[in-house]
Each structure stands twice: as structure tokens, then as C-alpha cells.
Design a protein around this motif. Structure first.
Motif, PDB file in Angstrom:
ATOM      1  N   ALA A  16       0.978  -1.367  -0.084  1.00 58.32           N
ATOM      2  CA  ALA A  16      -0.113   0.006  -0.063  1.00 58.32           C
ATOM      3  C   ALA A  16       0.910   1.424  -0.090  1.00 58.32           C
ATOM      4  CB  ALA A  16      -0.917  -0.027   1.090  1.00 58.32           C
ATOM      5  N   LEU A  17       1.921   1.253   0.902  1.00 53.85           N
ATOM      6  CA  LEU A  17       2.869   2.412   0.757  1.00 53.85           C
ATOM      7  C   LEU A  17       3.471   2.703  -0.557  1.00 53.85           C
ATOM      8  CD1 LEU A  17       4.064   4.553   2.220  1.00 53.85           C
ATOM      9  CD2 LEU A  17       5.814   3.063   3.103  1.00 53.85           C
ATOM     10  N   GLN A  18       3.923   1.468  -1.240  1.00 56.23           N
ATOM     11  CA  GLN A  18       4.401   1.584  -2.422  1.00 56.23           C
ATOM     12  C   GLN A  18       3.456   2.127  -3.363  1.00 56.23           C
ATOM     13  OE1 GLN A  18       6.341  -2.160  -3.791  1.00 56.23           O
ATOM     14  NE2 GLN A  18       6.729  -2.490  -1.861  1.00 56.23           N
ATOM     15  N   LYS A  19       2.427   1.966  -3.247  1.00 60.61           N
ATOM     16  CA  LYS A  19       1.246   2.563  -4.188  1.00 60.61           C
ATOM     17  C   LYS A  19       1.194   3.884  -3.780  1.00 60.61           C
ATOM     18  CE  LYS A  19      -2.454   2.825  -6.924  1.00 60.61           C
ATOM     19  NZ  LYS A  19      -3.113   4.197  -6.454  1.00 60.61           N
ATOM     20  N   VAL A  20       1.076   4.337  -2.678  1.00 60.03           N
ATOM     21  CA  VAL A  20       0.882   5.742  -2.378  1.00 60.03           C
ATOM     22  C   VAL A  20       2.257   6.476  -2.963  1.00 60.03           C
ATOM     23  CG1 VAL A  20       1.007   7.540  -0.409  1.00 60.03           C
ATOM     24  CG2 VAL A  20      -0.582   5.511  -0.334  1.00 60.03           C
ATOM     25  N   LEU A  21       3.452   6.006  -2.820  1.00 58.61           N
ATOM     26  CA  LEU A  21       4.638   6.598  -3.120  1.00 58.61           C
ATOM     27  C   LEU A  21       4.764   6.760  -4.820  1.00 58.61           C
ATOM     28  CD1 LEU A  21       7.168   5.160  -0.567  1.00 58.61           C
ATOM     29  CD2 LEU A  21       5.979   7.399  -0.446  1.00 58.61           C
ATOM     30  N   SER A  22       4.108   5.653  -5.414  1.00 55.98           N
ATOM     31  CA  SER A  22       4.044   5.902  -6.915  1.00 55.98           C
ATOM     32  C   SER A  22       3.245   6.895  -7.285  1.00 55.98           C
ATOM     33  CB  SER A  22       3.727   4.278  -7.270  1.00 55.98           C
ATOM     34  OG  SER A  22       3.502   4.564  -8.703  1.00 55.98           O
ATOM     35  N   ASP A  23       2.110   7.137  -6.741  1.00 55.54           N
ATOM     36  CA  ASP A  23       0.912   8.140  -6.991  1.00 55.54           C
ATOM     37  C   ASP A  23       1.661   9.349  -6.686  1.00 55.54           C
ATOM     38  OD1 ASP A  23      -0.742   6.318  -7.605  1.00 55.54           O
ATOM     39  OD2 ASP A  23      -1.873   6.522  -5.836  1.00 55.54           O
ATOM     40  N   SER A  73       4.974  10.458  -6.713  1.00 58.40           N
ATOM     41  CA  SER A  73       6.180  10.340  -7.725  1.00 58.40           C
ATOM     42  C   SER A  73       6.303  11.445  -8.568  1.00 58.40           C
ATOM     43  CB  SER A  73       6.465   9.141  -8.303  1.00 58.40           C
ATOM     44  OG  SER A  73       5.858   8.801  -9.311  1.00 58.40           O
ATOM     45  N   PRO A  74       5.138  12.080  -9.176  1.00 63.35           N
ATOM     46  CA  PRO A  74       5.351  13.345 -10.182  1.00 63.35           C
ATOM     47  C   PRO A  74       5.811  14.526  -9.226  1.00 63.35           C
ATOM     48  CG  PRO A  74       3.525  12.139 -10.642  1.00 63.35           C
ATOM     49  CD  PRO A  74       3.893  11.402  -9.395  1.00 63.35           C
ATOM     50  N   ILE A  75       5.368  14.479  -7.867  1.00 65.48           N
ATOM     51  CA  ILE A  75       5.795  15.702  -7.015  1.00 65.48           C
ATOM     52  C   ILE A  75       7.152  15.078  -6.227  1.00 65.48           C
ATOM     53  CG2 ILE A  75       5.148  17.167  -5.214  1.00 65.48           C
ATOM     54  CD1 ILE A  75       4.074  17.864  -7.837  1.00 65.48           C
ATOM     55  N   MET A 111       0.855  21.004 -11.119  1.00 64.45           N
ATOM     56  CA  MET A 111       2.132  20.392 -11.405  1.00 64.45           C
ATOM     57  C   MET A 111       1.793  18.886 -11.537  1.00 64.45           C
ATOM     58  SD  MET A 111       4.425  22.569 -10.789  1.00 64.45           S
ATOM     59  CE  MET A 111       3.764  23.634 -11.618  1.00 64.45           C
ATOM     60  N   SER A 112       0.817  18.469 -11.161  1.00 69.90           N
ATOM     61  CA  SER A 112       0.180  17.079 -11.182  1.00 69.90           C
ATOM     62  C   SER A 112      -1.055  16.729 -10.727  1.00 69.90           C
ATOM     63  CB  SER A 112       1.028  16.000 -10.519  1.00 69.90           C
ATOM     64  OG  SER A 112       0.492  14.775 -10.411  1.00 69.90           O
ATOM     65  N   GLU A 113      -1.974  16.040 -11.611  1.00 76.60           N
ATOM     66  CA  GLU A 113      -3.219  15.717 -11.590  1.00 76.60           C
ATOM     67  C   GLU A 113      -3.626  14.454 -10.416  1.00 76.60           C
ATOM     68  OE1 GLU A 113      -5.857  14.625 -14.598  1.00 76.60           O
ATOM     69  OE2 GLU A 113      -4.016  13.711 -15.990  1.00 76.60           O
ATOM     70  N   THR A 114      -2.395  13.609 -10.187  1.00 76.93           N
ATOM     71  CA  THR A 114      -2.440  12.626  -9.474  1.00 76.93           C
ATOM     72  C   THR A 114      -2.043  12.597  -8.136  1.00 76.93           C
ATOM     73  OG1 THR A 114      -0.616  11.597 -10.507  1.00 76.93           O
ATOM     74  CG2 THR A 114      -2.550  11.267 -11.560  1.00 76.93           C
ATOM     75  N   ALA A 115      -0.836  13.414  -8.065  1.00 79.22           N
ATOM     76  CA  ALA A 115       0.008  13.275  -6.664  1.00 79.22           C
ATOM     77  C   ALA A 115      -0.875  14.446  -5.851  1.00 79.22           C
ATOM     78  CB  ALA A 115       1.510  13.851  -7.004  1.00 79.22           C
ATOM     79  N   THR A 116      -1.358  13.728  -4.552  1.00 79.01           N
ATOM     80  CA  THR A 116      -2.057  14.728  -3.849  1.00 79.01           C
ATOM     81  C   THR A 116      -1.218  15.339  -2.886  1.00 79.01           C
ATOM     82  OG1 THR A 116      -2.716  12.740  -2.365  1.00 79.01           O
ATOM     83  CG2 THR A 116      -4.287  13.472  -4.231  1.00 79.01           C
ATOM     84  N   VAL A 117      -1.554  16.085  -1.933  1.00 71.25           N
ATOM     85  CA  VAL A 117      -0.767  16.511  -0.606  1.00 71.25           C
ATOM     86  C   VAL A 117      -0.507  15.544   0.135  1.00 71.25           C
ATOM     87  CG1 VAL A 117      -0.792  18.037   1.176  1.00 71.25           C
ATOM     88  CG2 VAL A 117      -1.435  19.107  -1.013  1.00 71.25           C
ATOM     89  N   GLU A 118      -1.667  14.577   0.412  1.00 76.16           N
ATOM     90  CA  GLU A 118      -1.307  13.661   1.381  1.00 76.16           C
ATOM     91  C   GLU A 118      -0.586  12.530   0.964  1.00 76.16           C
ATOM     92  OE1 GLU A 118      -4.378  11.389   4.563  1.00 76.16           O
ATOM     93  OE2 GLU A 118      -5.109  11.866   2.496  1.00 76.16           O
ATOM     94  N   ASP A 119      -0.818  12.149  -0.529  1.00 72.03           N
ATOM     95  CA  ASP A 119       0.564  11.220  -0.886  1.00 72.03           C
ATOM     96  C   ASP A 119       1.831  11.456  -0.712  1.00 72.03           C
ATOM     97  OD1 ASP A 119      -1.676   9.454  -1.825  1.00 72.03           O
ATOM     98  OD2 ASP A 119      -1.708  10.301  -3.825  1.00 72.03           O
ATOM     99  N   VAL A 120       2.107  13.096  -0.983  1.00 66.75           N
ATOM    100  CA  VAL A 120       3.369  13.578  -0.763  1.00 66.75           C
ATOM    101  C   VAL A 120       3.916  13.517   0.764  1.00 66.75           C
ATOM    102  CG1 VAL A 120       4.912  15.404  -1.311  1.00 66.75           C
ATOM    103  CG2 VAL A 120       3.241  14.719  -3.005  1.00 66.75           C
TER     104      VAL A 120
END
Length: 387
Positions: free
Chosen positions: A30-37, A39-41, A146-155
Motif C-alpha cells: 500500500a505504501l509503495q502504491k502511495v509513493l508511486s502516485d 512520484s510526479p511531485i 504540477m500533477s493531477e494525481t499526486a495529492t498533498v497527502e500522498d506526498v
């Protein structure tokens, strides 16, 4: 929101039901998925053995944060904003009707946030707002998404993981609402509520230092994030602002384009921060890059000199970042930081000229210094750390 719920359920399931031997745990996946999402930021996550990744371990726990020299980055989220990024997001930004200018107007960095962390950067300026559908908090620089997928929470999860691997370090995250992003964007109650929720999740409460309106010691802050609140929660009941930790630098008190800002962030204890944020040199049009670079450099170095000799127990925060967008062609953040590579800027930009200045400040406290294109020249950050 659906992705976040899935992640939370996965983390909870993994804790209740350990993975079979030889397989990755569900929480790890799950963490890998979040970090992948993210990654654009955030950039591609990588653990580092660089000495700069853990430079704070040399300092005793008793060191006051306001006594430290802390390298920072301005508009950290812009590192990946290229023409390709802009083109890929055009179908989203076209929904607004706003004009998005060439990417060099917005880009202030070229190394990923993970690279910044490993290179010794400890203070991050980031700008947030709702995406064009007003559903998730994402990162912007003015009109540029900057990105449509990388949310503040993901980063944020990327910062949390990095701190787990570097427990000797502490970070400061400066959050600022970015106005002028979309035609329909509002810093309304819904936006503020979503930011509040993001900064008060169980994970955020674990990793954000829960003190309010004062800076403590390095020992108290190791493994944690100090929230620098360059936003107000003025559309919510006062109890929400009271519940949020960190240091409040209200936009109403932060003088726009200020050369020498004195901002009191704790009236009860009379705690004041001294800030230089002179980002648009006040010069006649057409004077040229070298002239504007000199104006900006003078403002920053004067503030660093003030930091070295006055108010030793106060926070000093200087921005070496700038642009001059009224010239044609404009002096972009890169030109102001690095020069334009011609005889029109024979001394380079602010960054090159700061290196000998910082080396001449040996033994002095200069505080937080925020850079554009922090990695050029290569000894810039080290010159600050060597003080």
C-alpha cells in the motif's frame, strides 16, 4: 478519496493479518502504491547513504532550531514541470480557461524532493489548492498545475517514510494556499477543511511536531516535521485553527515582496520572525538581468548579515529566490538564480555569488535560506552547512 480509503484499509488489514513468510506485507504494498502516485511531485523514492542525508546527527539535542543554519527550497513542487508536463496536463488546465505560460516561468527546481532531502535540504516551500474538479488537494505554481494525481497527502507519506529512515533529522514544511490557479478556485471552507483533515490524520499527528507557535530544540524535533502555516483557516470555526499545530505566519501579516518583514507569530511570548522575501526586484523595465540579480542579491545578503548579528533567539528566514517577469524576455527564476550563461551576466546569478559570501560568514548564524535551483553551483548548500 477512494484511493485513500483503500490504502487505509490495506494498512489496517496488514497490521491485523501479518503477511506469509517470503511475501511483501500488504502495508508495504500500500505504501509503495502511495509513493508511486506521489512520484510526479516527490520523485522516485530512494534511500541514500550520502553524508548530507543525515547531517543533523552531528548537532547536540540541545541545539535550538532558531540557532541553526537550514538550507531550504522555494516552490519545491516545480522540479518536474517541463514542457512535457505542461502538455500532458493541458486537457485538465484547459477546463479552466486560464492562460498557462511557458514552463520556465514556473519552474524553480530541477532535482526531485527525494534528491533534495538526501542533499541536505530541510525546509520546503510548497503551494497547494484544489484540483480543477474541486475534489483533491494538489500542487500548483500560480496557473500551472504540477500533477493531477499526486495529492498533498500522498506526498506527505514520502516525507514520513524518509524520516523513518533518517531519525536524526528534522524538517520544516511551509504550506501556502496558491491563489489564481483556476477560474473557479476558492480558498473557501471546503478547501480549508480538506487541508485541516490532511494535516490531522493519525499519520500526520505522529510525524508533525504537535507544539504551537514556538520553535524548540533539535532533540525535540528529530524525526518530526514542523508545520509553517502560511495560510489561514478563517473560513472555519476558530477551534480548527486552535487544534492545528505549528507556527502561524498569517498571509495578512506577510508583506508581499518584502525586503525586511517582522512578523510576530506568538504575541503572548513576543516571538517574532524576521523574513526577507523580495522576489520581484523593484527596478525600471529593461535594466537587464545583471542589474536585477544585483538588487536581489543585495537584499538577501543584507538580511543574512542582520541574521548573523541581531536577535540571536529569533527566527531568520531569507529567500534567495526571485524572478522579474515584466521584462521581455523575462528574467525567469533560473536566470535570476544562475544567470543566463552570457556576458550579460558575467558573475552568474544569485546562487553563484552567494557561495563566496557564505564562505565569508564562517561561524555565523544566518538561519533559514531558501534557494531556487539549489543544486547549482554544487557547493552552494555545503557552503551553508559548513558555517
Amino acid at each position: 478519496m477512494k484511493g485513500l480509503i483503500t490504502t487505509v484499509l490495506a494498512l489496517g488489514t496488514a497490521l491485523a493479518f501479518p503477511a506469509p513468510r517470503g511475501t511483501s506485507s500488504l502495508s508495504s504494498l500500500a505504501l509503495q502504491k502511495v509513493l508511486s502516485d506521489a512520484s510526479p511531485i516527490l520523485g522516485a523514492y530512494a534511500k541514500s547513504s550520502l553524508s548530507t542525508a543525515s547531517w543533523m546527527h552531528h548537532y547536540p539535542d540541545s541545539t535550538k532550531l532558531v540557532h541553526m543554519n537550514l538550507p531550504g527550497v522555494h516552490d519545491a513542487q516545480t522540479w518536474n514541470y517541463s514542457q512535457a508536463t505542461q502538455d500532458a496536463l493541458k486537457h485538465v488546465t484547459d477546463l479552466d480557461g486560464n492562460t498557462v505560460y511557458p514552463p520556465e516561468i514556473y519552474r524553480c527546481q530541477e532535482k526531485s524532493i527525494i534528491d533534495m532531502l538526501n542533499a541536505g535540504i530541510r525546509v520546503f516551500d510548497v503551494r497547494y489548492a484544489y484540483d480543477p474538479t474541486n475534489s483533491t488537494l494538489v500542487f500548483w505554481h500560480s496557473e500551472a498545475l504540477m500533477s493531477e494525481t499526486a495529492t498533498v497527502e500522498d506526498v506527505l507519506f514520502g516525507f514520513y517514510r524518509w524520516l523513518d529512515e533518517q531519525p536524526s533529522e528534522t524538517l520544516m514544511l511551509s504550506f501556502q494556499y496558491e491563489g489564481g490557479t483556476t477560474i473557479n478556485a476558492k480558498n473557501d471552507a471546503a478547501t480549508q477543511m480538506e487541508l485541516f483533515r490532511t494535516l490531522t490524520t493519525p499519520a500526520a499527528k505522529k510525524y508533525f511536531l504537535q507544539t504551537k507557535d514556538q520553535f524548540g530544540t533539535l532533540g525535540e524535533a528529530r524525526g518530526k516535521i514542523t508545520l509553517l502555516k502560511r495560510f489561514d483557516l478563517d473560513q472555519l470555526p476558530a477551534s480548527y485553527g486552535d487544534a492545528l499545530p505549528g507556527i502561524h505566519f498569517s498571509p495578512a501579516l506577510w508583506t508581499d515582496d518584502g525586503v525586511d518583514i517582522a512578523l510576530t507569530y506568538n504575541s503572548a511570548k513576543n516571538l517574532t520572525a524576521y523574513i526577507e522575501d523580495y522576489y520581484q526586484p523593484n527596478s525600471p523595465i529593461g535594466m537587464g538581468a545583471a542589474y536585477n540579480i544585483e538588487l536581489k542579491l543585495n537584499a538577501t545578503t543584507q538580511h543574512l548579515v542582520k541574521a548573523s548579528g541581531m536577535y540571536p533567539d529569533s527566527l531568520f528566514w531569507s529567500f534567495a529566490s526571485s524572478n522579474y517577469d515584466v521584462d521581455s524576455p523575462p528574467e525567469t527564476p533560473r536566470i535570476m538564480a544562475l544567470g543566463n550563461g552570457t556576458q550579460l551576466t558575467p558573475k552568474g546569478g544569485v546562487n553563484q555569488q552567494l557561495v563566496p559570501f557564505l564562505k565569508g560568514m564562517k561561524g555565523k548564524r544566518v538561519g533559514i535560506v531558501m534557494f531556487d535551483f539549489f543544486d547549482t553551483p554544487g557547493d552552494l548548500v555545503q557552503a551553508l552547512l559548513d558555517l
